[in-house]
Design a protein around this motif. Structure first.
Motif, mmCIF file in Angstrom:
data_model
loop_
_atom_site.group_PDB
_atom_site.id
_atom_site.type_symbol
_atom_site.label_atom_id
_atom_site.label_comp_id
_atom_site.label_asym_id
_atom_site.label_seq_id
_atom_site.Cartn_x
_atom_site.Cartn_y
_atom_site.Cartn_z
ATOM 1 N N ASP A 17 0.849 -1.194 0.000
ATOM 2 C CA ASP A 17 0.000 0.000 0.000
ATOM 3 C C ASP A 17 0.886 1.246 0.000
ATOM 4 O O ASP A 17 2.115 1.148 -0.076
ATOM 5 C CB ASP A 17 -0.990 -0.025 1.170
ATOM 6 N N TYR A 23 0.217 -6.359 1.357
ATOM 7 C CA TYR A 23 -1.095 -6.997 1.315
ATOM 8 C C TYR A 23 -1.104 -7.956 0.143
ATOM 9 O O TYR A 23 -0.157 -8.020 -0.633
ATOM 10 C CB TYR A 23 -2.232 -5.972 1.241
ATOM 11 N N THR A 32 -8.832 -8.664 -1.803
ATOM 12 C CA THR A 32 -7.523 -8.398 -1.216
ATOM 13 C C THR A 32 -7.568 -8.818 0.245
ATOM 14 O O THR A 32 -8.637 -8.940 0.842
ATOM 15 C CB THR A 32 -7.140 -6.910 -1.314
ATOM 16 N N SER A 33 -6.386 -9.028 0.813
ATOM 17 C CA SER A 33 -6.301 -9.462 2.201
ATOM 18 C C SER A 33 -4.987 -9.009 2.804
ATOM 19 O O SER A 33 -3.968 -8.972 2.116
ATOM 20 C CB SER A 33 -6.387 -10.992 2.261
ATOM 21 N N TRP A 34 -5.015 -8.661 4.089
ATOM 22 C CA TRP A 34 -3.792 -8.384 4.825
ATOM 23 C C TRP A 34 -3.127 -9.692 5.241
ATOM 24 O O TRP A 34 -1.966 -9.716 5.610
ATOM 25 C CB TRP A 34 -4.082 -7.545 6.071
ATOM 26 N N HIS A 74 -7.429 -9.769 11.897
ATOM 27 C CA HIS A 74 -7.854 -9.536 10.517
ATOM 28 C C HIS A 74 -8.996 -10.472 10.109
ATOM 29 O O HIS A 74 -9.696 -10.198 9.144
ATOM 30 C CB HIS A 74 -6.675 -9.694 9.555
#
Length: 78
Positions: A17, A23, A32-34, A74
């Motif tokens: 980011d 990510y 999308t995912s952390w 998360h």
């Protein structure tokens, strides 16, 4: 085996980011995912399975100068 030695699953891409935080992009599901998708193979699934100060899948330790250390889940976005 450490997760960084595992390849990302097919259709996944690592990105950063604006602040440089990593990510993951799942092009197959257009999400999308952390959470690193390789973590499901390398991290414990529950706190009961953790050893020492290890955190389970989807959890992250973070730091804020005003608050101090805090934890992000998360999985539940809390």
């Amino acid at each position: 085996m450490p997760r960084k030695e595992l390849p990302l699953p097919e259709g996944w891409e690592e990105a950063r980011d604006f602040d440089g935080k990593v990510y993951y992009i799942d092009h197959t599901n257009k999400t999308t995912s952390w959470i690193d998708p390789r973590d499901r193979y390398t991290k414990p699934l529950t706190f009961a399975d953790c050893i020492s100060d290890e955190l389970p899948l989807g959890w992250e330790e973070a730091y804020d100068p005003q608050v101090g250390v805090y934890y992000v889940d998360h999985n539940t976005r809390k």
